[in-house]
Design a protein around this motif. Structure first.
Motif, PDB file in Angstrom:
ATOM      1  N   TYR A  26     -45.894  26.891  21.094  1.00  0.00           N
ATOM      2  CA  TYR A  26     -45.574  27.578  22.357  1.00  0.00           C
ATOM      3  C   TYR A  26     -46.658  27.319  23.389  1.00  0.00           C
ATOM      4  CZ  TYR A  26     -44.276  31.206  25.681  1.00  0.00           C
ATOM      5  OH  TYR A  26     -43.926  31.869  26.828  1.00  0.00           O
ATOM      6  N   GLU A  27     -47.928  27.369  22.959  1.00  0.00           N
ATOM      7  CA  GLU A  27     -49.037  27.096  23.872  1.00  0.00           C
ATOM      8  C   GLU A  27     -48.953  25.660  24.394  1.00  0.00           C
ATOM      9  OE1 GLU A  27     -52.851  28.470  25.589  1.00  0.00           O
ATOM     10  OE2 GLU A  27     -51.080  29.427  24.743  1.00  0.00           O
ATOM     11  N   SER A  28     -48.626  24.715  23.512  1.00  0.00           N
ATOM     12  CA  SER A  28     -48.482  23.322  23.927  1.00  0.00           C
ATOM     13  C   SER A  28     -47.343  23.158  24.928  1.00  0.00           C
ATOM     14  CB  SER A  28     -48.226  22.430  22.701  1.00  0.00           C
ATOM     15  OG  SER A  28     -49.315  22.476  21.806  1.00  0.00           O
ATOM     16  N   ALA A  29     -46.233  23.897  24.702  1.00  0.00           N
ATOM     17  CA  ALA A  29     -45.103  23.830  25.626  1.00  0.00           C
ATOM     18  C   ALA A  29     -45.480  24.410  26.988  1.00  0.00           C
ATOM     19  CB  ALA A  29     -43.908  24.579  25.037  1.00  0.00           C
ATOM     20  N   ASN A  88     -48.326  21.304  33.512  1.00  0.00           N
ATOM     21  CA  ASN A  88     -48.682  19.946  33.943  1.00  0.00           C
ATOM     22  C   ASN A  88     -47.527  19.274  34.699  1.00  0.00           C
ATOM     23  OD1 ASN A  88     -51.317  19.912  33.034  1.00  0.00           O
ATOM     24  ND2 ASN A  88     -50.797  19.109  31.020  1.00  0.00           N
ATOM     25  N   LYS A  89     -46.284  19.475  34.216  1.00  0.00           N
ATOM     26  CA  LYS A  89     -45.134  18.889  34.889  1.00  0.00           C
ATOM     27  C   LYS A  89     -44.945  19.482  36.275  1.00  0.00           C
ATOM     28  CE  LYS A  89     -42.205  17.308  31.064  1.00  0.00           C
ATOM     29  NZ  LYS A  89     -40.903  17.500  30.359  1.00  0.00           N
ATOM     30  N   LYS A  90     -45.096  20.810  36.387  1.00  0.00           N
ATOM     31  CA  LYS A  90     -44.915  21.457  37.687  1.00  0.00           C
ATOM     32  C   LYS A  90     -45.997  21.020  38.666  1.00  0.00           C
ATOM     33  CE  LYS A  90     -43.384  25.714  37.986  1.00  0.00           C
ATOM     34  NZ  LYS A  90     -41.958  25.580  38.340  1.00  0.00           N
ATOM     35  N   ARG A  91     -47.214  20.849  38.200  1.00  0.00           N
ATOM     36  CA  ARG A  91     -48.304  20.402  39.079  1.00  0.00           C
ATOM     37  C   ARG A  91     -48.099  18.969  39.523  1.00  0.00           C
ATOM     38  NH1 ARG A  91     -54.242  21.879  37.414  1.00  0.00           N
ATOM     39  NH2 ARG A  91     -54.459  21.035  39.505  1.00  0.00           N
ATOM     40  N   GLY A 100     -45.196  17.688  40.003  1.00  0.00           N
ATOM     41  CA  GLY A 100     -43.960  17.604  40.764  1.00  0.00           C
ATOM     42  C   GLY A 100     -42.806  17.003  40.006  1.00  0.00           C
ATOM     43  N   LYS A 101     -42.888  16.988  38.678  1.00  0.00           N
ATOM     44  CA  LYS A 101     -41.819  16.408  37.866  1.00  0.00           C
ATOM     45  C   LYS A 101     -40.725  17.439  37.643  1.00  0.00           C
ATOM     46  CE  LYS A 101     -44.894  13.231  35.377  1.00  0.00           C
ATOM     47  NZ  LYS A 101     -45.413  12.832  34.043  1.00  0.00           N
ATOM     48  N   PRO A 102     -39.464  16.988  37.482  1.00  0.00           N
ATOM     49  CA  PRO A 102     -38.362  17.930  37.257  1.00  0.00           C
ATOM     50  C   PRO A 102     -38.481  18.602  35.893  1.00  0.00           C
ATOM     51  CG  PRO A 102     -37.613  15.672  36.972  1.00  0.00           C
ATOM     52  CD  PRO A 102     -39.005  15.585  37.517  1.00  0.00           C
ATOM     53  N   ILE A 103     -38.060  19.860  35.829  1.00  0.00           N
ATOM     54  CA  ILE A 103     -38.081  20.622  34.580  1.00  0.00           C
ATOM     55  C   ILE A 103     -36.677  20.598  33.987  1.00  0.00           C
ATOM     56  CG2 ILE A 103     -38.639  22.810  33.483  1.00  0.00           C
ATOM     57  CD1 ILE A 103     -41.006  21.389  34.821  1.00  0.00           C
ATOM     58  N   VAL A 104     -36.524  19.911  32.872  1.00  0.00           N
ATOM     59  CA  VAL A 104     -35.223  19.786  32.217  1.00  0.00           C
ATOM     60  C   VAL A 104     -35.220  20.639  30.952  1.00  0.00           C
ATOM     61  CG1 VAL A 104     -33.555  18.214  31.184  1.00  0.00           C
ATOM     62  CG2 VAL A 104     -35.007  17.430  33.087  1.00  0.00           C
ATOM     63  N   PRO A 105     -34.310  21.612  30.858  1.00  0.00           N
ATOM     64  CA  PRO A 105     -34.263  22.458  29.650  1.00  0.00           C
ATOM     65  C   PRO A 105     -34.002  21.620  28.408  1.00  0.00           C
ATOM     66  CG  PRO A 105     -32.911  23.383  31.418  1.00  0.00           C
ATOM     67  CD  PRO A 105     -33.292  22.002  31.854  1.00  0.00           C
ATOM     68  N   LEU A 150     -54.946  20.763  29.957  1.00  0.00           N
ATOM     69  CA  LEU A 150     -54.370  20.905  31.283  1.00  0.00           C
ATOM     70  C   LEU A 150     -54.850  19.782  32.186  1.00  0.00           C
ATOM     71  CD1 LEU A 150     -54.694  24.733  31.845  1.00  0.00           C
ATOM     72  CD2 LEU A 150     -52.573  23.445  31.848  1.00  0.00           C
ATOM     73  N   MET A 151     -53.993  19.384  33.133  1.00  0.00           N
ATOM     74  CA  MET A 151     -54.377  18.349  34.074  1.00  0.00           C
ATOM     75  C   MET A 151     -55.578  18.811  34.893  1.00  0.00           C
ATOM     76  SD  MET A 151     -50.664  17.162  35.555  1.00  0.00           S
ATOM     77  CE  MET A 151     -51.437  16.121  36.797  1.00  0.00           C
ATOM     78  N   PRO A 152     -56.543  17.912  35.186  1.00  0.00           N
ATOM     79  CA  PRO A 152     -57.674  18.316  36.011  1.00  0.00           C
ATOM     80  C   PRO A 152     -57.214  18.636  37.425  1.00  0.00           C
ATOM     81  CG  PRO A 152     -57.675  15.955  35.702  1.00  0.00           C
ATOM     82  CD  PRO A 152     -56.607  16.500  34.798  1.00  0.00           C
TER      83      PRO A 152
END
Length: 307
Positions: free
Chosen positions: A216-219, A225-228, A230-235, A282-284
């Motif tokens: 869960y922590e990895s998810a 990281n995806k939101k930062r 700007g990548k789309p979030i696909v369920p 996490l992304m820098p």
């Protein structure tokens, strides 16, 4: 930097006493945590202590403890009154008895602490108590006051120190009968038991915490990281539920599944130190340089960008 001690006082076995400090043995600080925000402004939500009837904010000096006798009826208890009933265990862990570890029901375990000598004196007395517990292969049971409450604490040796595990009182542990009474009495056949034992033997191993990952922590890290970026979030697709119709057939198929050769194994992850968490993944923040690059340009100031 080492964490601050949660408690300082004395460890006493009869007339043998030494100053000790108690430190938390676990930490939740490395886990991802969230703040609550106002969706309209993006500002953080602030909590205030207010009077339930008037709605006015109440300063800390006007807040007292109260025990509710009936709806809206309270008995006020002052800080001074609580100090009057302070227990000896506020400053001393008195070892009351020694028991076998197997006698301690796991339901009574709360959380572990590290115990070590406090300062330069008392190491000899501490070593005597520690080695006595170790040689006798027992767990020492004492009492300690943390956050104004007296707790039972179980002490056992670990390397050069002691691990103290807080224990619950009997009134804090629920009985199992009310939960288990409706479980049906099922006759398990020898064939089923043999197949199940075979599965257990195929999965037998040694407990190694480094093998386990907090998925869960990895998810959460992947999501942030995806939101930062700007990548789309696909369920992700959820696994379909399967109904077991024939228990015997399910056991046989399980045996075959566990015996099947494993797919190409992923390279083993390099274990991290116990003090290192997953936040390092996490992304820098944009503008921050790696340590090597930062060393070349010490005057460069990082530019922060809002997530």
């Amino acid at each position: 930097m080492a964490p601050r001690a949660n408690w300082k006082g004395f460890l006493r076995l009869s007339l043998v006493t030494c100053p000790v400090a108690l430190y938390p043995a676990t930490s939740e600080s490395e886990k991802i945590s969230f703040n609550q925000l106002n969706r309209q402004t993006g500002h953080r939500i602030k909590y205030m202590k207010v009077d339930a009837d008037t709605g006015d904010e109440v300063p800390n000096e006007d807040i007292v403890k109260g025990y509710e006798l009936d709806k809206g009826q309270y008995i006020e208890v002052t800080k001074e009154e609580l100090e009057e009933i302070a227990l000896e265990s506020t400053r001393t862990i008195e070892i009351d008895e020694f028991v076998d570890k197997v006698e301690i029901d796991p339901r009574y375990l709360i959380r572990p602490y590290y115990l070590r000598p406090d300062g330069k004196v008392g190491h000899d007395a501490f070593a005597v108590i520690r080695e006595t517990i170790r040689e006798m292969d027992k767990v020492a049971i004492g009492r300690v006051v943390l956050t104004n409450r007296e707790h039972i604490i179980a002490l056992e040796p670990l390397d050069k120190g002691l691990v103290g595990t807080l224990l619950r009182y009997p009134y804090e542990v629920r009985g199992e009968q009310e939960y288990f009474d409706e479980i049906q009495n099922v006759k398990v056949t020898k064939d089923m038991l043999d197949l199940a034992k075979h599965i257990v033997n195929q999965k037998a191993g040694r407990f190694d915490p480094e093998k386990f990952e907090d998925h869960y922590e990895s998810a959460l890290i992947e999501l942030i990281n995806k939101k930062r970026a700007g990548k789309p979030i696909v369920p992700k697709e959820r696994p379909a539920a399967t109904n077991v119709v024939d228990l015997m057939e399910a056991l046989r198929r399980s045996v075959g599944r566990e015996a099947a050769p494993a797919k190409t194994a992923k390279p083993a992850k390099k274990p991290r130190k116990a003090s290192s968490g997953q936040k390092e993944m996490l992304m820098p923040i944009e503008g921050k340089k790696p340590k090597e690059a930062a060393a070349k340009k010490p005057t460069a100031r990082p530019q922060r960008k809002s997530a």
